[in-house]
Write a protein that holds these residues in place. Structure first.
Motif, PDB file in Angstrom:
ATOM      1  N   LEU A   1      -2.325  21.057 -76.122  1.00 21.66           N
ATOM      2  CA  LEU A   1      -2.021  21.198 -74.697  1.00 21.66           C
ATOM      3  C   LEU A   1      -2.907  22.264 -74.052  1.00 21.66           C
ATOM      4  CD1 LEU A   1       1.864  20.928 -74.823  1.00 21.66           C
ATOM      5  CD2 LEU A   1       0.335  19.378 -73.595  1.00 21.66           C
ATOM      6  N   GLY A   2      -3.147  23.369 -74.755  1.00 21.59           N
ATOM      7  CA  GLY A   2      -4.017  24.427 -74.229  1.00 21.59           C
ATOM      8  C   GLY A   2      -5.441  23.946 -74.046  1.00 21.59           C
ATOM      9  N   LEU A   3      -5.941  23.189 -75.023  1.00 25.28           N
ATOM     10  CA  LEU A   3      -7.313  22.677 -74.919  1.00 25.28           C
ATOM     11  C   LEU A   3      -7.448  21.673 -73.777  1.00 25.28           C
ATOM     12  CD1 LEU A   3      -8.224  22.268 -78.694  1.00 25.28           C
ATOM     13  CD2 LEU A   3      -9.091  23.983 -77.077  1.00 25.28           C
ATOM     14  N   THR A   4      -6.460  20.820 -73.606  1.00 29.62           N
ATOM     15  CA  THR A   4      -6.536  19.849 -72.502  1.00 29.62           C
ATOM     16  C   THR A   4      -6.345  20.542 -71.157  1.00 29.62           C
ATOM     17  OG1 THR A   4      -4.200  19.262 -72.736  1.00 29.62           O
ATOM     18  CG2 THR A   4      -5.787  17.868 -73.883  1.00 29.62           C
ATOM     19  N   ALA A   5      -5.597  21.639 -71.141  1.00 28.26           N
ATOM     20  CA  ALA A   5      -5.375  22.370 -69.888  1.00 28.26           C
ATOM     21  C   ALA A   5      -6.660  22.981 -69.357  1.00 28.26           C
ATOM     22  CB  ALA A   5      -4.329  23.460 -70.085  1.00 28.26           C
ATOM     23  N   LEU A   6      -7.580  23.306 -70.243  1.00 28.48           N
ATOM     24  CA  LEU A   6      -8.855  23.865 -69.777  1.00 28.48           C
ATOM     25  C   LEU A   6      -9.559  22.927 -68.807  1.00 28.48           C
ATOM     26  CD1 LEU A   6     -10.186  25.457 -73.083  1.00 28.48           C
ATOM     27  CD2 LEU A   6      -9.457  26.660 -71.001  1.00 28.48           C
ATOM     28  N   GLY A   7      -9.364  21.623 -68.977  1.00 29.04           N
ATOM     29  CA  GLY A   7      -9.943  20.629 -68.078  1.00 29.04           C
ATOM     30  C   GLY A   7      -8.971  20.164 -67.005  1.00 29.04           C
ATOM     31  N   GLN A   8      -7.924  20.933 -66.774  1.00 26.30           N
ATOM     32  CA  GLN A   8      -6.865  20.597 -65.819  1.00 26.30           C
ATOM     33  C   GLN A   8      -6.295  19.210 -66.076  1.00 26.30           C
ATOM     34  OE1 GLN A   8      -7.547  21.411 -61.689  1.00 26.30           O
ATOM     35  NE2 GLN A   8      -8.540  23.353 -62.121  1.00 26.30           N
ATOM     36  N   SER A   9      -6.039  18.950 -67.332  1.00 27.46           N
ATOM     37  CA  SER A   9      -5.430  17.705 -67.751  1.00 27.46           C
ATOM     38  C   SER A   9      -4.248  18.064 -68.638  1.00 27.46           C
ATOM     39  CB  SER A   9      -6.461  16.863 -68.511  1.00 27.46           C
ATOM     40  OG  SER A   9      -5.911  15.619 -68.847  1.00 27.46           O
ATOM     41  N   SER A  10      -3.517  17.060 -69.077  1.00 30.21           N
ATOM     42  CA  SER A  10      -2.380  17.330 -69.931  1.00 30.21           C
ATOM     43  C   SER A  10      -2.112  16.148 -70.836  1.00 30.21           C
ATOM     44  CB  SER A  10      -1.139  17.621 -69.083  1.00 30.21           C
ATOM     45  OG  SER A  10      -0.060  17.986 -69.922  1.00 30.21           O
ATOM     46  N   LEU A  11      -1.575  16.442 -72.010  1.00 26.17           N
ATOM     47  CA  LEU A  11      -1.124  15.372 -72.892  1.00 26.17           C
ATOM     48  C   LEU A  11       0.219  14.880 -72.381  1.00 26.17           C
ATOM     49  CD1 LEU A  11      -1.795  16.952 -76.398  1.00 26.17           C
ATOM     50  CD2 LEU A  11      -3.135  15.203 -75.257  1.00 26.17           C
ATOM     51  N   PRO A  12       0.402  13.576 -72.326  1.00 25.24           N
ATOM     52  CA  PRO A  12       1.696  13.079 -71.861  1.00 25.24           C
ATOM     53  C   PRO A  12       2.788  13.292 -72.906  1.00 25.24           C
ATOM     54  CG  PRO A  12       0.243  11.254 -72.442  1.00 25.24           C
ATOM     55  CD  PRO A  12      -0.555  12.505 -72.588  1.00 25.24           C
ATOM     56  N   ILE A  13       3.885  13.856 -72.474  1.00 25.35           N
ATOM     57  CA  ILE A  13       5.087  13.988 -73.291  1.00 25.35           C
ATOM     58  C   ILE A  13       6.189  13.368 -72.443  1.00 25.35           C
ATOM     59  CG2 ILE A  13       6.639  15.573 -74.482  1.00 25.35           C
ATOM     60  CD1 ILE A  13       4.252  17.483 -74.701  1.00 25.35           C
ATOM     61  N   PRO A  14       6.465  12.075 -72.665  1.00 19.31           N
ATOM     62  CA  PRO A  14       7.261  11.274 -71.740  1.00 19.31           C
ATOM     63  C   PRO A  14       8.566  11.899 -71.248  1.00 19.31           C
ATOM     64  CG  PRO A  14       6.374   9.892 -73.465  1.00 19.31           C
ATOM     65  CD  PRO A  14       6.031  11.311 -73.828  1.00 19.31           C
ATOM     66  N   VAL A  15       9.438  12.348 -72.115  1.00 18.25           N
ATOM     67  CA  VAL A  15      10.731  12.855 -71.674  1.00 18.25           C
ATOM     68  C   VAL A  15      10.556  14.103 -70.813  1.00 18.25           C
ATOM     69  CG1 VAL A  15      12.933  13.813 -72.447  1.00 18.25           C
ATOM     70  CG2 VAL A  15      11.943  11.866 -73.650  1.00 18.25           C
ATOM     71  N   VAL A  16       9.745  15.030 -71.272  1.00 19.81           N
ATOM     72  CA  VAL A  16       9.525  16.277 -70.534  1.00 19.81           C
ATOM     73  C   VAL A  16       8.833  15.994 -69.210  1.00 19.81           C
ATOM     74  CG1 VAL A  16       8.380  18.530 -70.595  1.00 19.81           C
ATOM     75  CG2 VAL A  16       9.461  17.631 -72.661  1.00 19.81           C
ATOM     76  N   ASP A  17       7.789  15.165 -69.234  1.00 19.04           N
ATOM     77  CA  ASP A  17       7.070  14.839 -68.000  1.00 19.04           C
ATOM     78  C   ASP A  17       7.966  14.133 -66.989  1.00 19.04           C
ATOM     79  OD1 ASP A  17       4.731  15.971 -68.955  1.00 19.04           O
ATOM     80  OD2 ASP A  17       3.940  14.086 -69.728  1.00 19.04           O
ATOM     81  N   ASP A  18       8.828  13.241 -67.472  1.00 15.01           N
ATOM     82  CA  ASP A  18       9.747  12.537 -66.563  1.00 15.01           C
ATOM     83  C   ASP A  18      10.710  13.503 -65.901  1.00 15.01           C
ATOM     84  OD1 ASP A  18       8.503  10.165 -67.229  1.00 15.01           O
ATOM     85  OD2 ASP A  18      10.085   9.509 -68.617  1.00 15.01           O
ATOM     86  N   LEU A  19      11.261  14.455 -66.671  1.00 15.78           N
ATOM     87  CA  LEU A  19      12.177  15.423 -66.099  1.00 15.78           C
ATOM     88  C   LEU A  19      11.483  16.341 -65.095  1.00 15.78           C
ATOM     89  CD1 LEU A  19      14.261  16.352 -69.267  1.00 15.78           C
ATOM     90  CD2 LEU A  19      15.061  15.117 -67.242  1.00 15.78           C
ATOM     91  N   ILE A  20      10.270  16.740 -65.412  1.00 14.97           N
ATOM     92  CA  ILE A  20       9.511  17.590 -64.484  1.00 14.97           C
ATOM     93  C   ILE A  20       9.230  16.839 -63.187  1.00 14.97           C
ATOM     94  CG2 ILE A  20       7.274  18.711 -64.099  1.00 14.97           C
ATOM     95  CD1 ILE A  20       7.355  19.492 -67.105  1.00 14.97           C
ATOM     96  N   ARG A  21       8.809  15.578 -63.310  1.00 17.49           N
ATOM     97  CA  ARG A  21       8.555  14.764 -62.118  1.00 17.49           C
ATOM     98  C   ARG A  21       9.817  14.594 -61.285  1.00 17.49           C
ATOM     99  NH1 ARG A  21       4.827  12.079 -64.757  1.00 17.49           N
ATOM    100  NH2 ARG A  21       6.237  10.721 -65.872  1.00 17.49           N
ATOM    101  N   LYS A  22      10.931  14.405 -61.963  1.00 17.38           N
ATOM    102  CA  LYS A  22      12.198  14.162 -61.261  1.00 17.38           C
ATOM    103  C   LYS A  22      12.698  15.410 -60.510  1.00 17.38           C
ATOM    104  CE  LYS A  22      16.924  12.592 -62.103  1.00 17.38           C
ATOM    105  NZ  LYS A  22      17.860  12.109 -63.105  1.00 17.38           N
ATOM    106  N   TYR A  23      12.583  16.578 -61.145  1.00 13.67           N
ATOM    107  CA  TYR A  23      13.204  17.762 -60.574  1.00 13.67           C
ATOM    108  C   TYR A  23      12.260  18.707 -59.842  1.00 13.67           C
ATOM    109  CZ  TYR A  23      17.377  16.337 -62.984  1.00 13.67           C
ATOM    110  OH  TYR A  23      18.471  15.617 -63.393  1.00 13.67           O
ATOM    111  N   MET A  24      10.955  18.463 -59.916  1.00 14.22           N
ATOM    112  CA  MET A  24      10.033  19.367 -59.212  1.00 14.22           C
ATOM    113  C   MET A  24       9.558  18.812 -57.871  1.00 14.22           C
ATOM    114  SD  MET A  24       7.741  21.479 -61.882  1.00 14.22           S
ATOM    115  CE  MET A  24       7.024  22.392 -60.534  1.00 14.22           C
TER     116      MET A  24
END
Length: 139
Positions: free
Chosen positions: A115-138
């Motif tokens: 995740l840190g390495l992908t963040a350097l390029g302003q990208s992210s690895l998909p983690i479905p459950v966590v990403d869905d909750l973040i999308r829902k509540y943010m």
């Protein structure tokens, strides 16, 4: 042009720093950095990255705690049976629990590095459950 935070640090580098702190078990620093991002930064990707880093730290902490309870429970069972003069030995369970704990910790470290390495390029690895909750509540 690379986006920068209000501190003058690149957004991708700041996101990578969040994951690096999680990798190094610097939970207090990671939480403080995430709090700063949520209070003062407007970049949506960085805000979601901060929440994702802290959320994953909490998830892994809970998993490791639950696995630790298994060891505590087996110790309690051995002590309880020992009160009646019986000898109960379950080393397999303790070895198995230690293996599960080690696997969770290894997966956590590898995930935070990726995740840190992908963040350097302003990208992210998909983690479905966590990403869905973040999308829902943010939003």
């Amino acid at each position: 042009m690379m986006q920068k935070t209000r501190l003058g640090i690149g957004v991708g580098l700041f996101g990578a720093a969040l994951y690096l702190m999680a990798f190094l078990n610097g939970s207090v620093v990671a939480i403080l950095l995430a709090g700063y991002v949520l209070l003062f930064e407007q970049n949506e990707w960085l805000r979601k990255t901060a929440v994702k880093a802290v959320s994953l730290m909490v998830v892994f902490g809970l998993l490791i705690s639950v696995v630790g309870f298994l060891t505590d429970f087996t110790g309690l069972a051995v002590d309880f049976v020992g009160m009646f003069g019986l000898n109960l030995s379950i080393p397999f369970v303790n070895s198995f629990v230690a293996l599960i704990d080690d696997l969770i910790r290894l997966f956590e470290k590898v995930l935070f590095i990726l995740l840190g390495l992908t963040a350097l390029g302003q990208s992210s690895l998909p983690i479905p459950v966590v990403d869905d909750l973040i999308r829902k509540y943010m939003n």
